[in-house]
Motif scaffolding. Structure first.
Motif, PDB file in Angstrom:
ATOM      1  N   PRO A 163      78.673 -35.520 -22.972  1.00  0.00           N
ATOM      2  CA  PRO A 163      77.824 -34.723 -22.076  1.00  0.00           C
ATOM      3  C   PRO A 163      78.630 -33.908 -21.061  1.00  0.00           C
ATOM      4  N   LEU A 164      79.663 -34.508 -20.445  1.00  0.00           N
ATOM      5  CA  LEU A 164      80.487 -33.768 -19.486  1.00  0.00           C
ATOM      6  C   LEU A 164      81.180 -32.595 -20.178  1.00  0.00           C
ATOM      7  N   ASP A 165      81.733 -32.890 -21.374  1.00  0.00           N
ATOM      8  CA  ASP A 165      82.457 -31.874 -22.123  1.00  0.00           C
ATOM      9  C   ASP A 165      81.560 -30.686 -22.455  1.00  0.00           C
ATOM     10  N   LYS A 166      80.336 -30.979 -22.932  1.00  0.00           N
ATOM     11  CA  LYS A 166      79.436 -29.893 -23.319  1.00  0.00           C
ATOM     12  C   LYS A 166      78.884 -29.179 -22.088  1.00  0.00           C
ATOM     13  N   ALA A 167      78.683 -29.907 -20.973  1.00  0.00           N
ATOM     14  CA  ALA A 167      78.209 -29.247 -19.747  1.00  0.00           C
ATOM     15  C   ALA A 167      79.227 -28.201 -19.295  1.00  0.00           C
ATOM     16  N   ILE A 168      80.528 -28.569 -19.311  1.00  0.00           N
ATOM     17  CA  ILE A 168      81.567 -27.612 -18.920  1.00  0.00           C
ATOM     18  C   ILE A 168      81.610 -26.445 -19.909  1.00  0.00           C
ATOM     19  N   SER A 169      81.510 -26.755 -21.221  1.00  0.00           N
ATOM     20  CA  SER A 169      81.544 -25.699 -22.231  1.00  0.00           C
ATOM     21  C   SER A 169      80.390 -24.718 -22.041  1.00  0.00           C
ATOM     22  N   PHE A 170      79.174 -25.248 -21.820  1.00  0.00           N
ATOM     23  CA  PHE A 170      78.009 -24.376 -21.622  1.00  0.00           C
ATOM     24  C   PHE A 170      78.201 -23.511 -20.378  1.00  0.00           C
ATOM     25  N   PHE A 171      78.769 -24.118 -19.325  1.00  0.00           N
ATOM     26  CA  PHE A 171      78.986 -23.366 -18.087  1.00  0.00           C
ATOM     27  C   PHE A 171      79.982 -22.231 -18.320  1.00  0.00           C
ATOM     28  N   ILE A 172      81.047 -22.515 -19.076  1.00  0.00           N
ATOM     29  CA  ILE A 172      82.036 -21.474 -19.381  1.00  0.00           C
ATOM     30  C   ILE A 172      81.382 -20.342 -20.175  1.00  0.00           C
ATOM     31  N   VAL A 173      80.536 -20.710 -21.160  1.00  0.00           N
ATOM     32  CA  VAL A 173      79.861 -19.681 -21.954  1.00  0.00           C
ATOM     33  C   VAL A 173      78.940 -18.843 -21.066  1.00  0.00           C
ATOM     34  N   TRP A 174      78.236 -19.506 -20.124  1.00  0.00           N
ATOM     35  CA  TRP A 174      77.398 -18.762 -19.179  1.00  0.00           C
ATOM     36  C   TRP A 174      78.257 -17.737 -18.432  1.00  0.00           C
ATOM     37  N   GLY A 175      79.451 -18.168 -17.971  1.00  0.00           N
ATOM     38  CA  GLY A 175      80.355 -17.276 -17.244  1.00  0.00           C
ATOM     39  C   GLY A 175      80.849 -16.129 -18.108  1.00  0.00           C
ATOM     40  N   VAL A 176      81.161 -16.442 -19.369  1.00  0.00           N
ATOM     41  CA  VAL A 176      81.649 -15.405 -20.283  1.00  0.00           C
ATOM     42  C   VAL A 176      80.566 -14.352 -20.511  1.00  0.00           C
ATOM     43  N   ILE A 177      79.324 -14.811 -20.693  1.00  0.00           N
ATOM     44  CA  ILE A 177      78.222 -13.869 -20.917  1.00  0.00           C
ATOM     45  C   ILE A 177      78.067 -12.940 -19.701  1.00  0.00           C
ATOM     46  N   ARG A 178      78.192 -13.517 -18.471  1.00  0.00           N
ATOM     47  CA  ARG A 178      78.100 -12.680 -17.260  1.00  0.00           C
ATOM     48  C   ARG A 178      79.230 -11.655 -17.235  1.00  0.00           C
ATOM     49  N   ALA A 179      80.420 -12.052 -17.722  1.00  0.00           N
ATOM     50  CA  ALA A 179      81.597 -11.194 -17.580  1.00  0.00           C
ATOM     51  C   ALA A 179      81.661 -10.095 -18.639  1.00  0.00           C
ATOM     52  N   LEU A 180      80.920 -10.261 -19.736  1.00  0.00           N
ATOM     53  CA  LEU A 180      80.992  -9.258 -20.811  1.00  0.00           C
ATOM     54  C   LEU A 180      80.099  -8.065 -20.483  1.00  0.00           C
ATOM     55  N   PRO A 181      80.525  -6.843 -20.878  1.00  0.00           N
ATOM     56  CA  PRO A 181      79.688  -5.670 -20.617  1.00  0.00           C
ATOM     57  C   PRO A 181      78.383  -5.720 -21.420  1.00  0.00           C
ATOM     58  N   LEU A 182      77.301  -5.256 -20.812  1.00  0.00           N
ATOM     59  CA  LEU A 182      75.989  -5.239 -21.464  1.00  0.00           C
ATOM     60  C   LEU A 182      76.023  -4.481 -22.786  1.00  0.00           C
ATOM     61  N   ARG A 183      76.757  -3.373 -22.798  1.00  0.00           N
ATOM     62  CA  ARG A 183      76.851  -2.521 -23.989  1.00  0.00           C
ATOM     63  C   ARG A 183      77.332  -3.344 -25.191  1.00  0.00           C
ATOM     64  N   PHE A 184      78.278  -4.273 -24.904  1.00  0.00           N
ATOM     65  CA  PHE A 184      78.821  -5.116 -25.970  1.00  0.00           C
ATOM     66  C   PHE A 184      77.794  -6.164 -26.408  1.00  0.00           C
ATOM     67  N   LEU A 185      77.178  -6.826 -25.439  1.00  0.00           N
ATOM     68  CA  LEU A 185      76.204  -7.883 -25.765  1.00  0.00           C
ATOM     69  C   LEU A 185      75.025  -7.327 -26.555  1.00  0.00           C
ATOM     70  N   ASP A 186      74.646  -6.085 -26.262  1.00  0.00           N
ATOM     71  CA  ASP A 186      73.483  -5.491 -26.923  1.00  0.00           C
ATOM     72  C   ASP A 186      73.670  -5.308 -28.420  1.00  0.00           C
ATOM     73  N   ARG A 187      74.922  -5.430 -28.907  1.00  0.00           N
ATOM     74  CA  ARG A 187      75.140  -5.321 -30.346  1.00  0.00           C
ATOM     75  C   ARG A 187      74.660  -6.571 -31.077  1.00  0.00           C
ATOM     76  N   PHE A 188      74.444  -7.662 -30.359  1.00  0.00           N
ATOM     77  CA  PHE A 188      74.007  -8.910 -30.989  1.00  0.00           C
ATOM     78  C   PHE A 188      72.490  -9.009 -31.005  1.00  0.00           C
ATOM     79  N   SER A 189      71.973  -9.807 -31.962  1.00  0.00           N
ATOM     80  CA  SER A 189      70.530  -9.854 -32.202  1.00  0.00           C
ATOM     81  C   SER A 189      69.755 -10.530 -31.074  1.00  0.00           C
TER      82      SER A 189
END
Lengths: 195, 265
Positions: A163-189
């Motif tokens: 649980p700790l490991d996945k909580a940190i992983s999910f948090f990192i992914v949340w941060g990565v999504i914030r840091a990526l440009p919208l134009r790039f994210l919009d290419r995904f479904s």
């Protein structure tokens, strides 16, 4: 069917190998830092968030298959089901917008970690005799000594780390999504589910 | 390919010349033996009489055994320590200070270790003797989706590059004064500056790769040609069917052993 075709667009198919490589490279980097975590499913969780549960499942399962069959960590192959389930669950959380707020991402991570521990324990018991061959086996020994069965002890060992490991992983992914440009994210479904 | 993320060893052996699906069937058979053979000692027999001779036939025995040893040792040691010494309420056969080795635990550990060694060595046998691209081609020809073959092969090429990148980032951040050694808190704090650049850099890269594949008709349906040619023989086809039957027989035997006592009772 249409949704499936959109989830598995070329950008997703190109993202998946990169995501698997992220899982493996960070997994091995963490190993050199000697932190009691794995962080080997960040790529899986990212794909699940941006391209849905099925793409996440595929990424998770193939991570274990490629990592295992490369010969570096052969017994990871048997845990492909755990990888697939992590991708599936992360994709479902993303579907309901849980990657939009940081604390929800962390809760989603804890729940995913519990599910991962639940799935891993029977495989660990049957294939590995209930142990991982790493430091967390001390926890298994403590629970065995207290009279618990092999399966519950293996599960307890998973609960102590997943649980700790996945909580940190999910948090990192949340941060990565914030840091990526919208134009790039919009290419995904599934871009609308995470912004 | 300069560096590949695989322990595959090219050799001119009979094992290497087998069709990839024949090797896959052989390895699957070894895997079924490891997972389903009953009793305590039979898996060791399968390892010694089937897997080791196959590795020897392939001419990779020394490095194969080294890899099996390296992978299996931590788990085997741990299973003997944890299950052998901490088995609740077992029959003690050897006293070691405050702990004692239990007979039931020892038996469980021997059985588990045999199963684990057989499973691990089956996977390693496939890795050492089978070119990943050959295996993927063989699977694609049997209707396996091309996109999954692409994912598997692309990953094997990307991972070594990523590991180099990860080490470069580690060195770069260290030279800027990032503490990567010390107590747990220090090491945990080092995590983000290491993980973030690797993630963002590599994710942004993929857009270009997607465009490069699109202009080469990656998403186009229909048959594709391959540079690699696979050789198959009627004898191997028969062997694959026999191996499949043997796998079912082993699983059936195990199921029978599990169900028979209940039927009799």
């Amino acid at each position: 069917m249409e949704r499936l075709r959109r989830d598995f667009s070329t950008i997703t198919l190109v993202m998946i190998p990169v995501a698997i490589a992220i899982n493996i490279a960070i997994g091995q980097l963490i190993y050199t830092l000697k932190v009691p975590l794995y962080l080997d499913s960040i790529g899986t969780i990212f794909v699940a968030a941006v391209a849905g549960p099925l793409a996440g499942m595929l990424t998770g399962a193939l991570t274990n298959l490629v990592w295992g069959l490369s010969g570096i960590n052969s017994f990871y192959t048997a845990f492909w089901i755990t990888g697939a389930v992590i991708g599936l669950v992360a994709g479902l959380f993303s579907r309901f917008g849980w990657f939009k707020v940081w604390w929800r991402a962390i809760i989603a991570g804890v729940i995913t970690g519990l599910i991962a521990a639940l799935i891993s324990a029977p495989i660990l018991t049957y294939v590995n005799g209930g142990v991982t061959g790493s430091g967390t086996d001390v926890i298994t020994a403590v629970f065995r000594n207290a009279g618990l069965g092999i399966l519950p002890s293996a599960f307890a060992q998973g609960v102590s780390s997943d649980p700790l490991d996945k909580a940190i992983s999910f948090f990192i992914v949340w941060g990565v999504i914030r840091a990526l440009p919208l134009r790039f994210l919009d290419r995904f479904s599934r871009a609308e589910d995470i912004r | 390919m300069s560096t590949s993320f695989s322990l595959y060893i090219p050799r001119e052996s009979g094992m290497h010349r087998l069709h990839p699906l024949t090797k896959l069937a052989l390895v699957a058979f070894c895997l079924v033996l490891g997972l389903f053979l009953p009793g305590v000692w039979l898996t060791y027999l399968a390892f010694m009489l089937l897997i080791v001779p196959l590795a020897a036939w392939a001419g990779v025995l020394p490095s194969f055994l080294r890899a099996v040893f390296k992978t299996a040792l931590p788990v085997v040691i741990s299973v003997f320590l944890v299950q052998g010494l901490f088995w609740p309420g077992g029959t003690p056969i050897l006293h070691l200070g405050p702990l004692s080795l239990k007979q039931e635990g020892l038996q469980f550990a021997i059985r588990s270790a045999g199963r684990f060694i057989t499973v691990v060595s089956s996977f390693l046998l496939l890795t050492f003797t089978t070119r990943p691209d050959g295996l993927m081609l063989a699977l694609s020809q049997r209707g396996f989706p091309n996109s999954i073959a692409y994912i598997m092969l692309a990953t094997m090429q990307i991972v070594p590059r990523f590991q180099t990148k990860a080490n470069t980032i580690l060195d770069a951040q260290r030279s800027r004064g990032l503490e990567t050694e010390g107590n747990l808190l220090v090491r945990l704090r080092a995590l983000l500056p290491l993980v973030q650049p690797l993630l963002l850099g590599s994710i942004i890269d993929i857009e270009e790769r997607a465009i490069a594949l699109e202009v080469r008709a990656f998403g186009r349906p229909g048959p594709k040609t391959s540079l690699l040619v696979l050789h198959d023989t009627p004898a191997q086809r028969v062997l694959r069917w026999l191996l499949l039957l043997a796998m079912l027989a082993v699983i059936g035997w195990r199921l029978y052993l599990a169900i028979a006592p209940r039927l009799a009772a």
